[in-house]
Motif scaffolding. Structure first.
Motif, short mmCIF file in Angstrom:
data_model
loop_
_atom_site.label_atom_id
_atom_site.label_comp_id
_atom_site.label_asym_id
_atom_site.label_seq_id
_atom_site.Cartn_x
_atom_site.Cartn_y
_atom_site.Cartn_z
N LYS A 218 0.84 -1.21 0.00
CA LYS A 218 0.00 0.00 0.00
C LYS A 218 0.87 1.26 0.00
N ASN A 219 1.89 1.29 0.84
CA ASN A 219 2.77 2.45 0.87
C ASN A 219 3.55 2.59 -0.45
N GLY A 220 3.91 1.45 -1.04
CA GLY A 220 4.61 1.49 -2.32
C GLY A 220 3.75 2.08 -3.42
N GLU A 221 2.46 1.76 -3.42
CA GLU A 221 1.55 2.34 -4.42
C GLU A 221 1.43 3.85 -4.21
N HIS A 319 11.67 23.30 -8.13
CA HIS A 319 11.57 23.50 -6.67
C HIS A 319 10.45 22.65 -6.09
N LYS A 320 9.31 22.65 -6.74
CA LYS A 320 8.17 21.87 -6.26
C LYS A 320 8.42 20.37 -6.41
N GLN A 321 8.93 19.95 -7.57
CA GLN A 321 9.09 18.53 -7.82
C GLN A 321 10.21 17.91 -6.98
N LEU A 322 11.29 18.61 -6.76
CA LEU A 322 12.37 18.07 -5.93
C LEU A 322 11.94 17.95 -4.47
N LEU A 323 11.15 18.91 -4.00
CA LEU A 323 10.62 18.82 -2.64
C LEU A 323 9.68 17.63 -2.49
N LEU A 324 8.84 17.42 -3.48
CA LEU A 324 7.92 16.27 -3.47
C LEU A 324 8.71 14.96 -3.46
N PHE A 325 9.69 14.85 -4.34
CA PHE A 325 10.45 13.62 -4.46
C PHE A 325 11.16 13.29 -3.14
N HIS A 326 11.76 14.31 -2.54
CA HIS A 326 12.50 14.11 -1.28
C HIS A 326 11.57 13.68 -0.15
N ASN A 327 10.48 14.37 0.04
CA ASN A 327 9.57 14.06 1.15
C ASN A 327 8.94 12.68 0.98
N ALA A 328 8.57 12.32 -0.25
CA ALA A 328 7.92 11.03 -0.47
C ALA A 328 8.90 9.88 -0.25
N ILE A 329 10.10 9.99 -0.76
CA ILE A 329 11.09 8.93 -0.59
C ILE A 329 11.46 8.78 0.89
N SER A 330 11.66 9.91 1.56
CA SER A 330 12.05 9.87 2.98
C SER A 330 10.95 9.23 3.82
N GLN A 337 3.84 6.15 7.29
CA GLN A 337 2.71 6.13 6.34
C GLN A 337 1.93 7.43 6.38
N GLN A 338 1.74 8.00 7.56
CA GLN A 338 0.98 9.25 7.70
C GLN A 338 1.67 10.40 6.98
N GLN A 339 2.99 10.50 7.12
CA GLN A 339 3.72 11.58 6.44
C GLN A 339 3.70 11.39 4.92
N LEU A 340 3.75 10.14 4.48
CA LEU A 340 3.70 9.87 3.05
C LEU A 340 2.37 10.32 2.45
#
Length: 365
Positions: A218-221, A319-330, A337-340
């Protein structure tokens, strides 16, 4: 030879005229003295009436045929030398009309051919001049107009595009690999759940692992949704926004080459003699030079403006996409799961519900 209709009518008229002017002596009791003359008068009258009835019937049955109607130049009963068939007049008019139409079509075709020839001639002359200028520049014999600041910005854009294409390629590869991992986790979780039902002695152990794999799936999806949004945005930036600016740059470079070609042509003419023919060619070359110069300057301004807006847009998007990528991967690898899920809400990313990609019953048919 006289027309049959005219011949019969003339005979009847002559007989009637003769009968009308004939002197008929009458005796005391009103009988005619000469029975032969009376018979001839009666016979002429019958012939005339029979001819008129026959003509009238023919007109009523068949009607007048305009193609066979004749125009008699003389009086009634004239010779055939004055008869002109109307079909010949009609044919003559039709011949005139068709001749005029063919001449008009021929002139139109000739005008189109001349116009196409002029276009091909101008294209060939322009291609020759540009090819000559390009070869001269390549071998170091010709001069070219250079805007050092703009050329540097264009080179930076091309290098940036190559690097962003590499990022896009790697992000797509990550998406494919991660998608395969999620599918494997999903299958593994189903297998653990099935074994927990069929192995009473290991039910709890298989159950724990099944729940863990389902949670990871679920988290992977969710992470796949974030990465797909990242890939889509980078693809738009590279293959649409940057490509549009590079197309304008290509038009600018072609205009620069044409401008230098006509500039070199004008300089060459100015070095020659100053006779009447050369002065006319110089004037024409001056006009073409001014046209190419205006086109070159207009496209140079367009490229400058597009490079400026592209840089601003690139900074905002990345700026937006790099922030998204970093937060989601982390959040994913931290197991948060809540932060994702909060990261996806922050960037307004909506995941497709399970089974949404499955085709409908009508699509399967």
């Amino acid at each position: 030879m006289a027309v049959p209709f005219v011949q019969h009518s003339s005979m009847a008229e002559s007989m009637m005229s003769k009968a009308a002017t004939m002197e008929i002596p009458i005796n005391s009791n009103g009988d005619s003295r000469n029975l032969a003359e009376d018979d001839s008068l009666e016979q002429a009258t019958k012939i005339q009436w029979s001819l008129r009835e026959k003509d009238l019937q023919q007109v009523m049955v068949s009607g007048p045929n305009l193609n066979e109607t004749s125009i008699v130049s003389g009086g009634y009963g004239g010779t055939t030398e004055g008869i002109i068939p109307t079909s010949s007049i009609k044919g003559s008019n039709m011949h005139h009309t068709s001749s005029n139409s063919s001449m008009t079509a021929e002139e139109a075709t000739r005008g189109v051919a001349v116009e196409k020839f002029d276009i091909v001639k101008k294209w060939g002359l322009n291609t020759y001049k540009c090819t000559k200028q390009m070869i001269s520049e390549r071998f170091g014999r010709g001069s070219r107009t250079v805007d050092l600041e703009l050329e540097a910005q264009i080179e930076v854009l091309r290098e940036t595009k190559r690097k962003y294409e590499s990022v896009l390629h790697l992000a797509r590869a990550l998406t494919n690999h991660f998608y395969s991992m999620v599918q494997t986790q999903h299958a593994l979780g189903d297998t653990f759940a099935d074994l927990s039902q069929k192995s009473p002695e290991l039910r709890d152990e298989f159950g724990y692992n099944a729940e863990t794999q389902k949670l990871l799936c679920k988290n992977g999806e969710t992470l796949l949704g974030a990465i797909n949004f990242f890939v889509s945005s980078i693809n738009t930036l590279v293959n649409k926004t940057m490509e549009d600016t590079l197309m304008t740059i290509k038009m600018y470079e072609n205009a620069r080459l044409e401008f230098d070609a006509y500039r070199a042509d004008l300089e060459e003419l100015n070095l020659g003699p100053r006779d009447a023919v050369t002065m006319a060619r110089i004037e024409a070359a001056q006009q073409q030079y001014q046209i190419q110069k205006d086109k070159y300057e207009r496209l140079r301004n367009d490229v400058t403006i597009k490079l400026k807006f592209l840089e601003e847009n690139k900074v905002k998007v990345m700026h937006k996409q790099l922030l998204l990528f970093h937060n989601a991967i982390s959040a994913y690898f931290a197991g948060n799961q809540q932060q994702l899920e909060q990261t996806l809400k922050q960037f307004n990313i909506k995941l497709k519900p399970p089974g949404d990609d499955k085709p409908s019953w009508l699509e399967e048919q």
